[in-house]
Design a protein around this motif. Sequence first.
Motif, PDB file in Angstrom:
ATOM      1  N   ASN A   1    -104.354  49.259  -5.350  1.00 53.36           N
ATOM      2  CA  ASN A   1    -103.838  48.891  -3.701  1.00 53.36           C
ATOM      3  C   ASN A   1    -102.808  49.539  -3.440  1.00 53.36           C
ATOM      4  OD1 ASN A   1    -106.168  47.021  -3.669  1.00 53.36           O
ATOM      5  ND2 ASN A   1    -105.114  45.742  -5.051  1.00 53.36           N
ATOM      6  N   ASP A   2    -102.288  50.459  -4.250  1.00 49.96           N
ATOM      7  CA  ASP A   2    -101.171  51.205  -3.897  1.00 49.96           C
ATOM      8  C   ASP A   2    -101.461  52.363  -2.642  1.00 49.96           C
ATOM      9  OD1 ASP A   2     -98.688  52.779  -3.916  1.00 49.96           O
ATOM     10  OD2 ASP A   2     -98.857  53.329  -6.090  1.00 49.96           O
ATOM     11  N   ASN A   3    -101.550  51.835  -1.624  1.00 53.62           N
ATOM     12  CA  ASN A   3    -101.820  52.860  -0.379  1.00 53.62           C
ATOM     13  C   ASN A   3    -100.748  53.680  -0.346  1.00 53.62           C
ATOM     14  OD1 ASN A   3    -104.366  51.494   0.070  1.00 53.62           O
ATOM     15  ND2 ASN A   3    -103.258  49.730   0.890  1.00 53.62           N
ATOM     16  N   THR A   4     -99.489  53.615  -0.413  1.00 54.76           N
ATOM     17  CA  THR A   4     -98.518  54.275  -0.120  1.00 54.76           C
ATOM     18  C   THR A   4     -98.624  55.643  -1.105  1.00 54.76           C
ATOM     19  OG1 THR A   4     -96.724  52.469   0.189  1.00 54.76           O
ATOM     20  CG2 THR A   4     -95.937  54.731  -0.247  1.00 54.76           C
ATOM     21  N   SER A   5     -99.021  55.365  -2.351  1.00 54.78           N
ATOM     22  CA  SER A   5     -99.213  56.539  -3.069  1.00 54.78           C
ATOM     23  C   SER A   5    -100.156  57.329  -2.719  1.00 54.78           C
ATOM     24  CB  SER A   5     -99.202  55.959  -4.658  1.00 54.78           C
ATOM     25  OG  SER A   5     -97.953  55.640  -5.256  1.00 54.78           O
ATOM     26  N   ARG A   6    -101.316  56.552  -2.232  1.00 53.68           N
ATOM     27  CA  ARG A   6    -102.637  57.155  -1.762  1.00 53.68           C
ATOM     28  C   ARG A   6    -102.276  58.238  -0.615  1.00 53.68           C
ATOM     29  NH1 ARG A   6    -104.960  52.912  -1.769  1.00 53.68           N
ATOM     30  NH2 ARG A   6    -106.335  53.439  -3.595  1.00 53.68           N
ATOM     31  N   MET A   7    -101.545  57.769   0.325  1.00 62.62           N
ATOM     32  CA  MET A   7    -101.189  58.506   1.665  1.00 62.62           C
ATOM     33  C   MET A   7    -100.162  59.597   1.019  1.00 62.62           C
ATOM     34  SD  MET A   7    -100.395  55.964   4.750  1.00 62.62           S
ATOM     35  CE  MET A   7     -99.062  54.866   3.801  1.00 62.62           C
ATOM     36  N   ILE A   8     -99.127  59.698   0.003  1.00 63.12           N
ATOM     37  CA  ILE A   8     -98.641  60.657  -0.335  1.00 63.12           C
ATOM     38  C   ILE A   8     -99.289  61.718  -1.205  1.00 63.12           C
ATOM     39  CG2 ILE A   8     -96.720  61.161  -1.934  1.00 63.12           C
ATOM     40  CD1 ILE A   8     -95.341  58.521  -1.225  1.00 63.12           C
ATOM     41  N   HIS A   9    -100.198  60.997  -1.778  1.00 62.31           N
ATOM     42  CA  HIS A   9    -100.997  61.908  -2.577  1.00 62.31           C
ATOM     43  C   HIS A   9    -101.885  62.969  -1.619  1.00 62.31           C
ATOM     44  CE1 HIS A   9    -103.289  63.212  -6.243  1.00 62.31           C
ATOM     45  NE2 HIS A   9    -103.830  63.933  -5.537  1.00 62.31           N
ATOM     46  N   ARG A  10    -102.380  62.231  -0.528  1.00 63.89           N
ATOM     47  CA  ARG A  10    -103.245  63.057   0.640  1.00 63.89           C
ATOM     48  C   ARG A  10    -102.205  64.272   1.221  1.00 63.89           C
ATOM     49  NH1 ARG A  10    -108.411  64.214   0.938  1.00 63.89           N
ATOM     50  NH2 ARG A  10    -107.416  66.200   1.031  1.00 63.89           N
ATOM     51  N   PHE A  11    -100.980  63.625   1.354  1.00 57.76           N
ATOM     52  CA  PHE A  11    -100.090  64.576   2.061  1.00 57.76           C
ATOM     53  C   PHE A  11     -99.820  65.701   0.916  1.00 57.76           C
ATOM     54  CE2 PHE A  11     -95.688  66.153   2.119  1.00 57.76           C
ATOM     55  CZ  PHE A  11     -95.616  66.615   3.385  1.00 57.76           C
ATOM     56  N   ASN A  12     -99.677  65.535  -0.163  1.00 52.74           N
ATOM     57  CA  ASN A  12     -99.578  66.738  -1.009  1.00 52.74           C
ATOM     58  C   ASN A  12    -100.647  67.468  -1.395  1.00 52.74           C
ATOM     59  OD1 ASN A  12     -96.877  65.829  -2.060  1.00 52.74           O
ATOM     60  ND2 ASN A  12     -97.438  64.336  -3.528  1.00 52.74           N
ATOM     61  N   VAL A  13    -101.861  67.364  -1.121  1.00 55.25           N
ATOM     62  CA  VAL A  13    -102.820  67.954  -1.165  1.00 55.25           C
ATOM     63  C   VAL A  13    -102.772  69.126  -0.079  1.00 55.25           C
ATOM     64  CG1 VAL A  13    -105.450  68.254  -0.513  1.00 55.25           C
ATOM     65  CG2 VAL A  13    -104.524  66.424  -2.318  1.00 55.25           C
ATOM     66  N   GLU A  14    -102.482  68.524   1.123  1.00 56.58           N
ATOM     67  CA  GLU A  14    -102.303  69.587   2.387  1.00 56.58           C
ATOM     68  C   GLU A  14    -101.354  70.494   1.997  1.00 56.58           C
ATOM     69  OE1 GLU A  14    -104.490  69.639   4.714  1.00 56.58           O
ATOM     70  OE2 GLU A  14    -105.698  68.009   3.616  1.00 56.58           O
TER      71      GLU A  14
END
Length: 261
Positions: free
Chosen positions: A234-247
């Motif tokens: 449920n760590d949505n913050t890390s999920r969003m940060i990882h998606r940003f890091n991909v870009e």
Amino acid sequence: MTKVSIVTPIYNQADFLPRTAESILSQSGPFELEWIIWDDGSTDRTPEVIAKLSSDRRVRAFRAENRGQCQAINDGMRKATGDIAAWLNSDDLYTPGALAKVVEAFANQPHSQWLLGRCDIIDTDDRIIRPAITRYKNSQLAHYGYRRLLRENFVSQPATFWRLSFWRQVGDLDESLYYTMDYDTWLRMGRISEPLILSETLAQFRLHPKSKTGAVKREQFDEEFRVAQRYLGNDNTSRMIHRFNVEKIVWSYRLLKLLGK
């Protein structure tokens, strides 16, 4: 005496294998070396090169018919008999003295199950390239935390080692993955045990057009994101940060390519 097992999967890498071999077989120290070469059905001069290397008693060579890198590594690890293990791809290198440093570090930290070191990036002629990327990864490594690893894969596979018993506890590489089976393994290891961080350059990763990750395709980082999803909960913050890091990573590499670096 501590025994170190290195597994090298190979498919049609006759040109680079001699340099990899030199970097492994020149390692010395208070340890016994076992080098397992797993030829995944090569059709170039690779079998000839392996045959010459097999005269060294430290080398154990096997061959199977093109079942893929993951399965070659898994099969090699099943054959391994060492206390400490790692895999080194057939175009990458260990730095002088790397294995002795790893053995000493594990001896000094008997409860540590896996170890992360630093890794340079080199080109086809062994020249160090993209130092800014290396500095960034080293900075992330110095501040290792499992949540940080969930947000971005900054671990350099060639400079990662583990106790063989720990590998068997964690389980084999996920053979359904093409690019990021290593990242999945680090996340499984990290859930169980904090790694020992060694601030030494232990290996060199060769970036070239024919390597699996040499083209730096978006698919690689999208797969990495899907792997992270397995462990994010449920760590949505890390999920969003990882998606940003991909870009961030994809566009950084595209910029480097545009600049000819």
